[in-house]
Design an enzyme around this catalytic site. Structure first.
Site, PDB file in Angstrom:
ATOM      1  N   GLU A  76      46.911  30.732  49.442  1.00 22.41           N
ATOM      2  CA  GLU A  76      45.708  30.176  50.103  1.00 22.41           C
ATOM      3  C   GLU A  76      44.425  30.754  49.494  1.00 22.41           C
ATOM      4  O   GLU A  76      43.438  30.994  50.183  1.00 22.41           O
ATOM      5  CB  GLU A  76      45.788  30.358  51.625  1.00 22.41           C
ATOM      6  CG  GLU A  76      46.883  29.472  52.187  1.00 22.41           C
ATOM      7  CD  GLU A  76      46.849  29.266  53.670  1.00 22.41           C
ATOM      8  OE1 GLU A  76      45.764  29.294  54.262  1.00 22.41           O
ATOM      9  OE2 GLU A  76      47.928  29.026  54.244  1.00 22.41           O
ATOM     10  N   GLY A  77      44.483  30.930  48.183  1.00 19.05           N
ATOM     11  CA  GLY A  77      43.342  31.471  47.442  1.00 19.05           C
ATOM     12  C   GLY A  77      43.530  32.957  47.207  1.00 19.05           C
ATOM     13  O   GLY A  77      43.680  33.722  48.158  1.00 19.05           O
TER      14      GLY A  77
ATOM     15  N   ASP B 262      39.485  26.745  54.721  1.00 14.16           N
ATOM     16  CA  ASP B 262      38.563  27.559  55.540  1.00 14.16           C
ATOM     17  C   ASP B 262      39.146  27.804  56.932  1.00 14.16           C
ATOM     18  O   ASP B 262      38.996  28.865  57.514  1.00 14.16           O
ATOM     19  CB  ASP B 262      37.205  26.856  55.697  1.00 14.16           C
ATOM     20  CG  ASP B 262      36.350  26.972  54.439  1.00 14.16           C
ATOM     21  OD1 ASP B 262      36.682  27.791  53.562  1.00 14.16           O
ATOM     22  OD2 ASP B 262      35.358  26.224  54.339  1.00 14.16           O
TER      23      ASP B 262
ATOM     24  N   SER C  10      43.681  28.561  41.198  1.00 12.97           N
ATOM     25  CA  SER C  10      42.342  28.930  41.681  1.00 12.97           C
ATOM     26  C   SER C  10      41.348  27.812  41.388  1.00 12.97           C
ATOM     27  O   SER C  10      40.467  27.510  42.192  1.00 12.97           O
ATOM     28  CB  SER C  10      41.880  30.213  40.981  1.00 12.97           C
ATOM     29  OG  SER C  10      42.689  31.292  41.375  1.00 12.97           O
TER      30      SER C  10
ATOM     31  N   GLY D 255      60.534  57.300  52.538  1.00 15.74           N
ATOM     32  CA  GLY D 255      61.060  57.993  51.356  1.00 15.74           C
ATOM     33  C   GLY D 255      62.128  57.154  50.655  1.00 15.74           C
ATOM     34  O   GLY D 255      62.006  55.934  50.556  1.00 15.74           O
ATOM     35  N   GLY D 256      63.186  57.826  50.215  1.00 13.89           N
ATOM     36  CA  GLY D 256      64.270  57.143  49.488  1.00 13.89           C
ATOM     37  C   GLY D 256      64.877  56.013  50.301  1.00 13.89           C
ATOM     38  O   GLY D 256      65.239  54.963  49.755  1.00 13.89           O
TER      39      GLY D 256
HETATM   40  N1  COS Z   1      33.650  23.497  52.415  1.00 12.77           N
HETATM   41  C1  COS Z   1      33.017  22.350  52.094  1.00 12.77           C
HETATM   42  N2  COS Z   1      32.699  22.033  50.818  1.00 12.77           N
HETATM   43  C2  COS Z   1      33.029  22.894  49.845  1.00 12.77           C
HETATM   44  C3  COS Z   1      33.669  24.120  50.106  1.00 12.77           C
HETATM   45  C4  COS Z   1      33.970  24.406  51.464  1.00 12.77           C
HETATM   46  N3  COS Z   1      34.576  25.530  51.805  1.00 12.77           N
HETATM   47  N4  COS Z   1      33.864  24.778  48.955  1.00 12.77           N
HETATM   48  C5  COS Z   1      33.357  24.003  47.991  1.00 12.77           C
HETATM   49  N5  COS Z   1      32.847  22.869  48.526  1.00 12.77           N
HETATM   50  C6  COS Z   1      32.193  21.779  47.816  1.00 12.77           C
HETATM   51  C7  COS Z   1      30.968  22.279  47.077  1.00 12.77           C
HETATM   52  O1  COS Z   1      29.827  22.259  47.918  1.00 12.77           O
HETATM   53  C8  COS Z   1      30.852  21.293  45.945  1.00 12.77           C
HETATM   54  O2  COS Z   1      30.293  20.101  46.433  1.00 12.77           O
HETATM   55  P1  COS Z   1      29.242  19.272  45.518  1.00 12.77           P
HETATM   56  O3  COS Z   1      30.051  18.739  44.383  1.00 12.77           O
HETATM   57  O4  COS Z   1      28.747  18.231  46.449  1.00 12.77           O
HETATM   58  O5  COS Z   1      28.203  20.273  45.092  1.00 12.77           O
HETATM   59  C9  COS Z   1      32.308  20.987  45.617  1.00 12.77           C
HETATM   60  O6  COS Z   1      33.053  21.292  46.792  1.00 12.77           O
HETATM   61  C10 COS Z   1      32.815  21.820  44.451  1.00 12.77           C
HETATM   62  O7  COS Z   1      32.622  23.176  44.801  1.00 12.77           O
HETATM   63  P2  COS Z   1      32.492  24.338  43.735  1.00 12.77           P
HETATM   64  O8  COS Z   1      31.547  23.920  42.674  1.00 12.77           O
HETATM   65  O9  COS Z   1      32.276  25.631  44.441  1.00 12.77           O
HETATM   66  O10 COS Z   1      33.970  24.305  43.166  1.00 12.77           O
HETATM   67  P3  COS Z   1      34.602  25.034  41.940  1.00 12.77           P
HETATM   68  O11 COS Z   1      35.113  24.002  41.032  1.00 12.77           O
HETATM   69  O12 COS Z   1      33.764  26.150  41.446  1.00 12.77           O
HETATM   70  O13 COS Z   1      35.903  25.634  42.661  1.00 12.77           O
HETATM   71  C11 COS Z   1      36.959  26.680  44.491  1.00 12.77           C
HETATM   72  C12 COS Z   1      35.884  26.764  43.435  1.00 12.77           C
HETATM   73  C13 COS Z   1      36.301  26.327  45.795  1.00 12.77           C
HETATM   74  C14 COS Z   1      38.050  25.677  44.170  1.00 12.77           C
HETATM   75  C15 COS Z   1      37.582  28.045  44.524  1.00 12.77           C
HETATM   76  O14 COS Z   1      36.594  28.936  44.965  1.00 12.77           O
HETATM   77  C16 COS Z   1      38.766  28.153  45.480  1.00 12.77           C
HETATM   78  O15 COS Z   1      38.633  28.261  46.688  1.00 12.77           O
HETATM   79  N6  COS Z   1      39.957  28.212  44.872  1.00 12.77           N
HETATM   80  C17 COS Z   1      41.166  28.538  45.586  1.00 12.77           C
HETATM   81  C18 COS Z   1      41.909  27.335  45.905  1.00 12.77           C
HETATM   82  C19 COS Z   1      43.007  27.682  46.847  1.00 12.77           C
HETATM   83  O16 COS Z   1      42.772  28.306  47.874  1.00 12.77           O
HETATM   84  N7  COS Z   1      44.213  27.297  46.522  1.00 12.77           N
HETATM   85  C20 COS Z   1      45.316  27.559  47.365  1.00 12.77           C
HETATM   86  C21 COS Z   1      46.067  26.318  47.499  1.00 12.77           C
HETATM   87  S1  COS Z   1      46.690  25.982  49.042  1.00 12.77           S
HETATM   88  S2  COS Z   1      48.007  27.278  49.449  1.00 12.77           S
END
Ligand code: COS
Length: 389
Positions: free
Chosen positions: A366-367, A242, A134, A342-343
């Protein structure tokens, strides 16, 4: 199968029907065996390539049918109806291609996309590490600038299509002192010296997909393989997720529909107390709830995919909603479908326990769905802040 009319155009109907035929005629008969043997569906993927399914959501100039996340969702949904493991192998190749689609140079696109769109090569996306799931910003894999390129050292974990793919998009730290802003994205090809595969994971579900460790030991990557600019790797990874998360939603919708269809068929034929169990209100109401939840999930997934295809600039929140909502539905629906069997549902001779095992991962990968809720909540906070300004 009766569905709400989603106003699919001619191309979309064609692609959906092609994927549906392939899924029901070719994938479904093999699903139980692939699961049992934990076998990667190489031959099926080759045949999918022959049917042009890898061209979906790839730009036309590189041999694709055009960038349409909606069409990709249709294909993933249909494949998941038959076998979510096979669907994962297929969808993960698009996920692996996404960083190139999003931030690759024209030269990188020319080098990699035609092979991927033709299905001659498949791709994989490597972000996660043992201590960075995460918390994706805390990855340790290092990419050190050396001469005309970079040297990679580190280990990636749980990479879907790992070992099977030819093209890997890898996120590594070029400047660890900058945290998430010090990460960069690279393309690494199978066979590159210093790049090897670690252990293949044994999983609870989606066992027809390969999940493997990637090991980089003094692995030299030419600078032409850097995707985007140094320091943009984390953003590219987040943009990739995303775009890809509605695909997980589509997977969840497809597998839930598969569970529902089988449960309806079973409930209509299974007799207890002298009548088909579907005539008992307890069962009928369960099926009604399942069908309604699936339709709501499908409507959300489709509208988010359409929104992205229409050129929306910001869609992290909606994409997280589609993934989270649909995967929670899939878990509930497969649990209830098993209950209706069921079973028999608990026995491995029947498809329900597999679908329930397969559904679980959609709430995790994917999160996790907890992370999706964070993403949604953070966006709500941001929007509230904007309204105040
Ligand atoms: N699109 C563009 N930029 C993004 C973004 C997005 N969706 N999400 C975060 N950012 C940017 C932020 O704006 C921030 O930029 P600045 O440093 O310029 O401010 C930077 O990335 C860090 O973002 P944030 O502070 O939110 O990151 P965290 O360290 O708190 O991490 C994440 C949070 C986003 C990593 C967490 O919410 C997440 O999505 N984790 C899951 C990861 C995942 O899906 N893993 C699966 C692996 S692939 S199967």
């Amino acid at each position: 199968m009766f569905m709400v009319n989603y106003l699919l155009n001619e191309d979309e109907v064609m692609i959906r029907d092609l994927a549906r035929r392939f899924a029901r005629e070719r994938v479904a008969p093999l699903a139980a065996e692939l699961d049992e043997k934990e076998e990667f569906p190489r031959d099926l993927l080759k045949d999918m390539a022959k049917s042009d399914l890898f061209a979906v959501s790839m730009p036309e100039e590189y041999g694709g049918t055009g960038e349409s996340l909606f069409q990709l969702c249709l294909v993933v949904e249909e494949l998941s109806w038959a076998c979510p493991g096979v669907a994962t192998s297929y969808a993960a190749s698009w996920l692996g291609s996404a960083p190139i689609l999003i931030a690759g140079t024209p030269e990188q696109k020319r080098r990699f996309l035609p092979r991927l769109a033709a299905g001659e090569a498949i791709a994989a996306f490597a972000l996660t590490e043992a201590d960075a799931g995460s918390d994706a910003g805390s990855i340790k894999t290092r990419a050190e600038r050396r001469g005309e390129g970079y040297v990679l050292n580190g280990t990636k974990q749980w990479v879907t299509n790992g070992g099977e793919a030819q093209v890997y998009t890898v996120i590594a730290m070029t400047d660890p002192s900058k945290g998430a802003r010090g990460a960069s994205a690279f393309v690494v090809e199978k066979g590159t010296p210093g790049f090897s595969f670690g252990k293949k994971e044994k999983k609870m579900g989606i066992r027809a997909s390969a999940t493997c460790e990637l090991v980089f030991e003094e692995c030299f990557i030419p600078k032409e393989n850097l995707i985007g600019r140094e320091g943009t790797g984390f953003i590219i990874a987040m943009k990739t997720l995303d775009k890809a998360r509605p695909g997980v939603g589509a997977q969840a919708v497809g597998l839930a529909q598969g569970a529902l269809d089988r449960a309806v068929e079973y409930a209509a034929t299974r007799k207890q107390f002298g009548q088909p169990i579907i005539s008992f209100q307890a069962i009928g109401h369960m099926l009604a709830d399942m069908a309604t939840q699936i339709e709501a999930a499908r409507a959300l997934v489709y509208s988010v995919a359409r929104m992205i295809d229409a050129g929306a600039k910001e869609y992290s929140k909606e994409s997280a909603m589609a993934k989270m909502f649909a995967s929670d539905v899939a878990m509930r629906v497969t649990t209830d479908a098993l209950q209706i069997f069921g079973g028999y549902g608990y026995m491995r001779d029947y498809p329900m326990e597999k679908l329930m095992r397969d559904a679980k991962v959609t709430q995790i990968y994917e999160g996790t769905n907890q992370i999706q809720r964070n993403v949604i909540a953070q966006e709500l906070i941001r929007q509230a802040g904007r309204r105040k300004e």
